[in-house]
Write a protein that holds these residues in place. Structure first.
Motif, PDB file in Angstrom:
ATOM      1  N   UNK A 217       0.832  -1.214   0.000  1.00 54.05           N
ATOM      2  CA  UNK A 217       0.000   0.000   0.000  1.00 54.05           C
ATOM      3  C   UNK A 217       0.862   1.259   0.000  1.00 54.05           C
ATOM      4  N   UNK A 218       2.030   1.208   0.644  1.00 54.12           N
ATOM      5  CA  UNK A 218       2.906   2.389   0.669  1.00 54.12           C
ATOM      6  C   UNK A 218       3.442   2.720  -0.718  1.00 54.12           C
ATOM      7  N   UNK A 219       3.557   1.721  -1.587  1.00 46.70           N
ATOM      8  CA  UNK A 219       4.093   1.947  -2.934  1.00 46.70           C
ATOM      9  C   UNK A 219       3.010   2.340  -3.942  1.00 46.70           C
TER      10      UNK A 219
ATOM     11  N   UNK B 185       1.405   7.893   5.143  1.00 50.04           N
ATOM     12  CA  UNK B 185       1.452   7.936   6.605  1.00 50.04           C
ATOM     13  C   UNK B 185       0.608   6.828   7.244  1.00 50.04           C
ATOM     14  N   UNK B 186      -0.521   6.478   6.641  1.00 51.79           N
ATOM     15  CA  UNK B 186      -1.335   5.398   7.223  1.00 51.79           C
ATOM     16  C   UNK B 186      -0.605   4.054   7.135  1.00 51.79           C
ATOM     17  N   UNK B 187      -0.036   3.661   5.966  1.00 49.07           N
ATOM     18  CA  UNK B 187       0.765   2.425   5.961  1.00 49.07           C
ATOM     19  C   UNK B 187       1.935   2.450   6.936  1.00 49.07           C
ATOM     20  N   UNK B 188       2.585   3.605   7.086  1.00 48.23           N
ATOM     21  CA  UNK B 188       3.699   3.694   8.039  1.00 48.23           C
ATOM     22  C   UNK B 188       3.206   3.436   9.460  1.00 48.23           C
TER      23      UNK B 188
ATOM     24  N   UNK C  59       2.721  21.318  17.192  1.00 46.79           N
ATOM     25  CA  UNK C  59       3.128  20.785  15.880  1.00 46.79           C
ATOM     26  C   UNK C  59       4.431  19.993  15.978  1.00 46.79           C
ATOM     27  N   UNK C  60       5.219  20.243  17.035  1.00 48.39           N
ATOM     28  CA  UNK C  60       6.474  19.502  17.202  1.00 48.39           C
ATOM     29  C   UNK C  60       6.246  18.119  17.810  1.00 48.39           C
ATOM     30  N   UNK C  61       5.078  17.881  18.362  1.00 48.53           N
ATOM     31  CA  UNK C  61       4.871  16.645  19.121  1.00 48.53           C
ATOM     32  C   UNK C  61       3.887  15.679  18.467  1.00 48.53           C
ATOM     33  N   UNK C  62       3.375  16.026  17.316  1.00 51.61           N
ATOM     34  CA  UNK C  62       2.618  15.073  16.499  1.00 51.61           C
ATOM     35  C   UNK C  62       3.601  14.459  15.497  1.00 51.61           C
ATOM     36  N   UNK C  63       3.821  13.136  15.530  1.00 47.15           N
ATOM     37  CA  UNK C  63       4.881  12.572  14.672  1.00 47.15           C
ATOM     38  C   UNK C  63       4.692  12.865  13.194  1.00 47.15           C
ATOM     39  N   UNK C  64       3.477  12.792  12.691  1.00 49.73           N
ATOM     40  CA  UNK C  64       3.300  13.052  11.261  1.00 49.73           C
ATOM     41  C   UNK C  64       3.562  14.519  10.921  1.00 49.73           C
TER      42      UNK C  64
END
Length: 295
Positions: free
Chosen positions: A60-62, A92-95, A235-240
């Motif tokens: 799915x990531x590809x 981001x969802x597959x990750x 914004x610095x603490x949300x990984x995405x």
């Protein structure tokens, strides 16, 4: 009374000898553990069911990169549907699913079945064990974060009408893609492993990792909108959001007006610095976990 069996209690010389071959030491043991863990991340060497989630999520990531290259092949020219610095938004969802599904198994089986004593009875140090496992998971995650970017950059070049001109204009995208893909894999992978190492049970680790990725995303957006001056630091603490800022900084691009990075109005160069701090803190938590765990 029947006579005793004359063969009972016999001792046979089976030729047991001590090992006289080369002893390869810590580097070879760490490399073997790295390879074993990397294969395990994709379920290689295990039952078929263990391969379903990692291979499906990786495929799915590809898909977005393959769709863009397929359209370019049909049109016979290069198309720019997805820019490399925006690719995380499509993957981001597959990750997140890969991290939530695979990271708990990296340490979980050894902790659950109490096999750490077997590793630590060898020349392998506790830090070697943790670093080899973390490096293997980051490598596996890089297949999702770096592979599509390289495919996109190389495929765009091959689809271009003027390959030499494309390389002259876009050669920087190759090292930038390498840096962005590896940075995303390192931060997301180490954060997931830190949660998995301390969660204890697999179910708790999966829920914790999913929440880290998916709950912090809308929470950061809300805090940036209504939190005032202090809220914009969310914004610095949300990984995405953090990792998208890292990609923008590496590719030297400005965020769009609707992006949370633009609304937070924080210098884009601070995102790689915060990502390095996140990764360092997560690695410290992993190392501390295996210095303290009872083998």
């Amino acid at each position: 009374m029947p006579p005793a069996d004359p063969r009972a209690g016999a001792i046979y010389d089976l030729g047991y000898r001590t090992y006289e071959g080369p002893r390869l030491g810590r580097p070879a043991a760490a490399l073997a553990l790295y390879t074993f863990t990397l294969r395990g991340c994709f379920g290689i060497g295990r039952r078929t069911g263990a391969k379903v989630i990692p291979f499906t999520v990786t495929a799915f990531a590809f898909i977005p990169a393959l769709i863009q290259l397929g359209v370019a092949a049909l049109l016979g020219s290069r198309v720019d549907i997805i820019a490399p610095w925006n690719y995380l938004g499509y993957s981001e969802v597959p990750v997140a699913l890969f991290c939530a599904g695979v990271a708990p198994e990296v340490f979980g089986r050894d902790l659950r079945y109490r096999t750490l004593a077997l590793y630590f009875s060898r020349p392998l140090l506790r830090s070697d064990y943790a670093l080899a496992k973390a490096a293997a998971f980051i490598t596996a995650l890089a297949v999702l974060t770096l592979g599509p970017l390289l495919l996109l950059v190389i495929g765009n070049g091959l689809a271009s009408d003027d390959l030499a001109g494309y390389v002259a204009d876009h050669w920087r995208e190759l090292p930038q893609s390498l840096a962005a893909g590896l940075a995303i894999a390192a931060v997301a992978g180490l954060g997931s492993l830190a949660i998995a190492a301390w969660a204890g049970r697999r179910a708790y680790a999966t829920v914790g990792i999913a929440a880290w990725f998916l709950v912090t995303l809308p929470l950061a957006a809300i805090l940036v909108e209504i939190g005032g001056g202090a809220g914009r630091y969310a914004a610095w603490f949300s990984p995405f959001d953090l990792l998208y800022g890292v990609a923008l900084a590496i590719f030297a691009r400005d965020p769009g007006p609707d992006a949370i990075q633009a609304r937070a109005d924080l210098p884009i160069a601070t995102y790689p610095l915060l990502a390095a701090l996140h990764a360092g803190a997560a690695l410290g938590l992993v190392l501390r976990r295996f210095q303290r765990v009872q083998a």
